[in-house]
Scaffold this motif. Structure first.
Motif, mmCIF file in Angstrom:
data_model
loop_
_atom_site.group_PDB
_atom_site.id
_atom_site.type_symbol
_atom_site.label_atom_id
_atom_site.label_comp_id
_atom_site.label_asym_id
_atom_site.label_seq_id
_atom_site.Cartn_x
_atom_site.Cartn_y
_atom_site.Cartn_z
ATOM 1 N N ALA A 110 0.824 -1.213 0.000
ATOM 2 C CA ALA A 110 0.000 0.000 0.000
ATOM 3 C C ALA A 110 0.854 1.257 0.000
ATOM 4 C CB ALA A 110 -0.939 -0.010 1.202
ATOM 5 N N LYS A 111 1.980 1.217 0.708
ATOM 6 C CA LYS A 111 2.855 2.394 0.804
ATOM 7 C C LYS A 111 3.396 2.822 -0.554
ATOM 8 C CE LYS A 111 4.371 1.568 5.568
ATOM 9 N NZ LYS A 111 5.515 1.216 6.448
ATOM 10 N N LYS A 112 3.424 1.915 -1.515
ATOM 11 C CA LYS A 112 3.921 2.264 -2.846
ATOM 12 C C LYS A 112 3.036 3.294 -3.545
ATOM 13 C CE LYS A 112 6.374 -2.059 -3.892
ATOM 14 N NZ LYS A 112 6.574 -3.129 -4.881
ATOM 15 N N GLY A 113 1.791 3.400 -3.102
ATOM 16 C CA GLY A 113 0.881 4.373 -3.704
ATOM 17 C C GLY A 113 0.809 5.687 -2.953
ATOM 18 N N ARG A 114 1.717 5.895 -2.011
ATOM 19 C CA ARG A 114 1.656 7.061 -1.113
ATOM 20 C C ARG A 114 1.597 8.383 -1.867
ATOM 21 N NH1 ARG A 114 6.195 6.880 3.188
ATOM 22 N NH2 ARG A 114 4.688 5.488 4.172
ATOM 23 N N TYR A 115 2.307 8.484 -2.997
ATOM 24 C CA TYR A 115 2.398 9.760 -3.702
ATOM 25 C C TYR A 115 1.436 9.879 -4.882
ATOM 26 C CZ TYR A 115 6.824 9.795 -1.147
ATOM 27 O OH TYR A 115 7.786 9.740 -0.158
ATOM 28 N N THR A 116 0.653 8.849 -5.155
ATOM 29 C CA THR A 116 -0.097 8.849 -6.418
ATOM 30 C C THR A 116 -1.589 8.547 -6.298
ATOM 31 O OG1 THR A 116 0.610 6.552 -6.752
ATOM 32 C CG2 THR A 116 1.916 8.272 -7.824
ATOM 33 N N THR A 117 -2.081 8.142 -5.133
ATOM 34 C CA THR A 117 -3.493 7.726 -5.060
ATOM 35 C C THR A 117 -4.452 8.841 -4.684
ATOM 36 O OG1 THR A 117 -3.338 7.076 -2.731
ATOM 37 C CG2 THR A 117 -2.818 5.397 -4.384
ATOM 38 N N ASP A 118 -3.955 9.941 -4.182
ATOM 39 C CA ASP A 118 -4.814 11.026 -3.697
ATOM 40 C C ASP A 118 -5.862 11.421 -4.748
ATOM 41 O OD1 ASP A 118 -4.872 13.166 -1.421
ATOM 42 O OD2 ASP A 118 -5.073 14.309 -3.256
ATOM 43 N N PRO A 119 -7.132 11.628 -4.347
ATOM 44 C CA PRO A 119 -7.674 11.670 -2.990
ATOM 45 C C PRO A 119 -8.116 10.305 -2.433
ATOM 46 C CG PRO A 119 -9.391 12.269 -4.509
ATOM 47 C CD PRO A 119 -8.151 12.036 -5.344
ATOM 48 N N ASN A 120 -7.809 9.246 -3.151
ATOM 49 C CA ASN A 120 -8.138 7.913 -2.645
ATOM 50 C C ASN A 120 -7.126 7.473 -1.586
ATOM 51 O OD1 ASN A 120 -10.150 7.915 -4.549
ATOM 52 N ND2 ASN A 120 -9.188 6.422 -5.901
ATOM 53 N N ALA A 144 10.545 17.428 -9.302
ATOM 54 C CA ALA A 144 10.983 16.061 -9.597
ATOM 55 C C ALA A 144 12.469 15.868 -9.322
ATOM 56 C CB ALA A 144 10.660 15.720 -11.052
ATOM 57 N N GLU A 145 13.277 16.864 -9.655
ATOM 58 C CA GLU A 145 14.728 16.708 -9.538
ATOM 59 C C GLU A 145 15.196 16.639 -8.089
ATOM 60 O OE1 GLU A 145 13.882 21.155 -9.720
ATOM 61 O OE2 GLU A 145 13.135 19.322 -10.670
ATOM 62 N N ALA A 149 9.984 9.829 -9.920
ATOM 63 C CA ALA A 149 9.877 11.235 -9.538
ATOM 64 C C ALA A 149 9.077 12.058 -10.542
ATOM 65 C CB ALA A 149 11.273 11.825 -9.356
ATOM 66 N N ARG A 150 9.283 11.846 -11.822
ATOM 67 C CA ARG A 150 8.579 12.660 -12.824
ATOM 68 C C ARG A 150 7.080 12.384 -12.799
ATOM 69 N NH1 ARG A 150 11.875 15.643 -15.622
ATOM 70 N NH2 ARG A 150 14.069 15.041 -15.865
ATOM 71 N N ALA A 151 6.713 11.131 -12.634
ATOM 72 C CA ALA A 151 5.295 10.788 -12.549
ATOM 73 C C ALA A 151 4.670 11.384 -11.295
ATOM 74 C CB ALA A 151 5.112 9.273 -12.576
ATOM 75 N N VAL A 152 5.396 11.329 -10.186
ATOM 76 C CA VAL A 152 4.900 11.889 -8.929
ATOM 77 C C VAL A 152 4.699 13.390 -9.060
ATOM 78 C CG1 VAL A 152 5.519 12.386 -6.527
ATOM 79 C CG2 VAL A 152 5.847 10.085 -7.464
ATOM 80 N N ALA A 153 5.648 14.088 -9.673
ATOM 81 C CA ALA A 153 5.598 15.544 -9.768
ATOM 82 C C ALA A 153 4.511 16.039 -10.714
ATOM 83 C CB ALA A 153 6.965 16.082 -10.196
ATOM 84 N N ARG A 154 3.979 15.148 -11.541
ATOM 85 C CA ARG A 154 2.896 15.585 -12.434
ATOM 86 C C ARG A 154 1.632 15.928 -11.657
ATOM 87 N NH1 ARG A 154 5.159 11.969 -16.419
ATOM 88 N NH2 ARG A 154 3.951 10.192 -15.670
ATOM 89 N N ARG A 155 1.474 15.332 -10.464
ATOM 90 C CA ARG A 155 0.315 15.686 -9.631
ATOM 91 C C ARG A 155 0.759 16.741 -8.627
ATOM 92 N NH1 ARG A 155 -1.958 15.439 -4.859
ATOM 93 N NH2 ARG A 155 -0.098 14.488 -3.940
ATOM 94 N N GLN A 156 0.494 17.990 -8.940
ATOM 95 C CA GLN A 156 0.881 19.077 -8.048
ATOM 96 C C GLN A 156 -0.205 19.322 -7.008
ATOM 97 O OE1 GLN A 156 3.702 20.823 -7.748
ATOM 98 N NE2 GLN A 156 4.727 19.753 -9.427
ATOM 99 N N PRO A 206 2.648 25.172 -12.659
ATOM 100 C CA PRO A 206 1.557 24.251 -12.997
ATOM 101 C C PRO A 206 0.707 23.950 -11.770
ATOM 102 C CG PRO A 206 3.672 23.453 -13.826
ATOM 103 C CD PRO A 206 3.976 24.594 -12.923
ATOM 104 N N GLY A 207 -0.535 23.613 -11.984
ATOM 105 C CA GLY A 207 -1.432 23.323 -10.877
ATOM 106 C C GLY A 207 -2.257 24.539 -10.504
#
Length: 394
Positions: A20-30, A221-222, A229-236, A258-259
């Motif tokens: 579950a922790k693998k989705g920490r940066y990408t599941t929001d708002p779920n 991302a950097e 990192a790049r995928a994570v940073a796409r969700r601002q 962005p955002g």
């Protein structure tokens, strides 16, 4: 009757939580959710074999149970599923996971915690039991709740989880008297802050901090140091600026990024400035002034939860707003990054907490963790006192 869990149950639920922790940066708002499907030989509860596992990777995409069932295939029939959060029972952008588990013929489902979402709240468990599955709840519940503090807070309390991040010197100062503050801490601490931003739904700041620092309040991302990192940073995260009189500069860096930038204000300002800020890209939301011409922080947090599905708020601000949130009992966690430097008595303090004139008035904290981060130290603490009331923004 209270369920009795085996050593193997603990092992597989721990694995589900790790997934579950693998989705920490990408599941929001779920919420973050992990699932592990295990087959046990008949009469042998100690020698399981993992046949499928998965985690919720991104909002709008399949849930953890779907990925685990796809990996397991026919081996899911008669197996045990370990899930870090109750399987959903409602149809959103994906179908109900409880129905998918039931169709696959899973014989036993071990659930870490009941879903706090009122749309689920035990319905997924009941559906599985009606379908003939044996369902047991409560294994590693504390660890599962810690995965999604914001989701739990929004569903149960109607407001986001508020995490206050401050960088300070050893003498408790955040900036020079002039407002100069870059950089107190080193690159390792700043990388941790970027990860805090990445997991947050919103970043909250006061207009005075924006005027002084011209902060972008973005995930970079950097600086993340993550493989994705790049995928994570796409969700601002949503940028939220408390600005009762609309002093935000039209050329503020946060308006160029962005955002979205949401400005919380009152009626006490120029309509012309409002229109110019909107033209510059800001979203303006007017709230009633309740104290000294400022908005209610409690109402503001409720608005963010209700209208923007904000789970976790990261507060990066100065002493006034930080002190007001802490004084109102609205801070759930503090992350203090302490640099081995001294800024002196003329530098700016960590919190503005007027009225603390006696030791009996002090704000006690419980330290949860202290560790080195590069050349700095990070202290994670929680306020000991319960909520004391509301406060106003800046």
């Amino acid at each position: 009757m209270e369920a009795i869990f085996t050593h193997q149950d603990h092992v597989y639920m721990a694995r589900a939580i790790a997934l579950a922790k693998k989705g920490r940066y990408t599941t929001d708002p779920n919420p973050c959710v992990g699932c592990v499907i295990v087959r046990f030989d008949e009469g042998d509860a100690e020698n399981g074999r993992v046949v499928g596992e998965g985690y919720h990777e991104k909002a709008g995409e399949p849930h953890a149970e779907v990925f685990a069932l796809e990996a397991a295939g026919e081996a899911a029939f008669g197996a045990t599923a370990y899930v870090s959060l109750e399987p959903c029972s409602h149809t959103g952008r994906t179908g109900p996971c409880c129905e998918a588990l039931a169709r696959a013929g899973v014989a036993r489902v071990v659930v870490a915690m009941v879903d706090p979402n009122p749309q689920v709240a035990g319905r997924g468990i009941e559906h599985l039991r009606q379908a003939g599955a044996r369902v047991e709840v409560g294994l590693l519940e504390a660890q599962a709740r810690a995965l999604n503090p914001g989701f739990v807070s929004r569903m149960q309390g109607g407001r986001p989880f508020v995490r206050l991040k401050m960088a300070m010197s050893l003498d408790g100062r955040t900036a020079m008297g002039s407002g100069e503050s870059q950089w107190i801490t080193g690159p390792d601490a700043r990388r941790q802050v970027q990860r805090l931003r990445a997991r947050s739904s919103a970043i909250l700041s006061g207009v005075e901090s924006i005027i002084l620092d011209d902060a972008r309040l973005t995930v970079r991302a950097e600086q993340l140091g993550l493989d994705n990192a790049r995928a994570v940073a796409r969700r601002q995260p949503l940028r939220v600026i408390m600005d009762s009189t609309l002093r935000l500069p039209l050329a503020a860096a946060c308006l160029q990024e962005p955002g979205r930038t949401l400005v919380i204000t009152t009626e006490a300002h120029s309509e012309e400035k409002r229109q110019k800020l909107e033209a510059a890209g800001a979203i303006i939301h007017v709230m009633p002034a309740v104290k000294a011409g400022r908005v209610s922080l409690t109402d503001m947090l409720g608005f963010l939860a209700r209208e923007y599905d904000i789970n976790e708020v990261l507060v990066e601000t100065g002493a006034t707003l930080a002190g007001a949130l802490l004084d109102a009992g609205l801070v759930d966690e503090l992350q203090l990054f302490v640099a081995p430097t001294l800024l002196g008595g003329e530098a700016r303090p960590l919190f503005a907490l007027p009225g603390l004139t006696e030791m009996a008035h002090q704000k006690r904290l419980d330290i949860q963790d202290i560790r080195a981060v590069g050349s700095d130290w990070r202290i994670i603490a929680t306020p000991r006192e319960p909520q004391t009331g509301d406060a106003a923004g800046v």
